[in-house]
Design an enzyme around this catalytic site. Structure first.
Site, PDB file in Angstrom:
ATOM      1  N   ARG A   9       0.852  -1.482  -0.148  1.00 42.92           N
ATOM      2  CA  ARG A   9       0.160  -0.395  -0.179  1.00 42.92           C
ATOM      3  C   ARG A   9       0.583   1.060   0.369  1.00 42.92           C
ATOM      4  O   ARG A   9       0.036   2.160   0.006  1.00 42.92           O
ATOM      5  CB  ARG A   9      -0.470   0.082   1.191  1.00 42.92           C
ATOM      6  CG  ARG A   9      -2.276  -0.636   1.249  1.00 42.92           C
ATOM      7  CD  ARG A   9      -2.874  -1.055   2.359  1.00 42.92           C
ATOM      8  NE  ARG A   9      -3.765   0.263   2.047  1.00 42.92           N
ATOM      9  CZ  ARG A   9      -4.145   0.939   3.209  1.00 42.92           C
ATOM     10  NH1 ARG A   9      -4.825  -0.124   3.718  1.00 42.92           N
ATOM     11  NH2 ARG A   9      -5.066   1.583   3.087  1.00 42.92           N
ATOM     12  N   CYS A  10       2.047   0.793  -0.155  1.00 37.22           N
ATOM     13  CA  CYS A  10       3.154   2.182  -0.100  1.00 37.22           C
ATOM     14  C   CYS A  10       4.062   2.606  -1.177  1.00 37.22           C
ATOM     15  O   CYS A  10       4.394   1.590  -1.527  1.00 37.22           O
ATOM     16  CB  CYS A  10       4.102   1.896   1.207  1.00 37.22           C
ATOM     17  SG  CYS A  10       5.843   3.302   1.549  1.00 37.22           S
TER      18      CYS A  10
END
Length: 114
Positions: A9-10
């Site tokens: 998600r980064c």
């Protein structure tokens, strides 16, 4: 063999993974939020990074503020245990190759291992 401690998600973590793959490497991917490192593994990572635990903590995370970590003196072992209990505190991505490791912030740091 290259290993990346990754959070899909980064954005920085995804960019770092892309750089590794574009260099023709297929790394071992460890989603550290699902599978946090052990205390021994995290201690080894810190040594490879040449960092102290507090340097690897994400100080902008809610849990950092909730636990009032900025106000606390922590031993190395206490800081490591906190990061294992709350893996969101671990800065990402960490890329390891042999005895070397880099933090993928910025993602281009990974070039030192490729």
């Amino acid at each position: 063999m290259i290993t990346i401690y990754h959070n899909p998600r980064c954005g920085k973590s995804r960019q770092t993974l892309s750089l590794i793959q574009e260099a023709g490497q297929e790394p071992q991917i460890i989603e550290y939020l699902k599978t946090p490192p052990t205390a021994t593994e995290l201690d080894s990572l810190l040594k490879k990074l040449k960092m102290e635990p507090r340097e690897l903590m994400r100080k902008g995370e809610d849990i950092y503020r909730e636990l009032k970590l900025a106000e606390k003196e922590l031993s190395r072992d206490e800081a490591i245990e906190l990061m294992i209990a709350h893996p969101k505190l671990i800065e990402r991505p960490i890329v390891v190759k042999g005895r070397q490791a880099v933090l993928g912030r910025p993602p281009e740091n990974v070039n030192a291992l490729l």
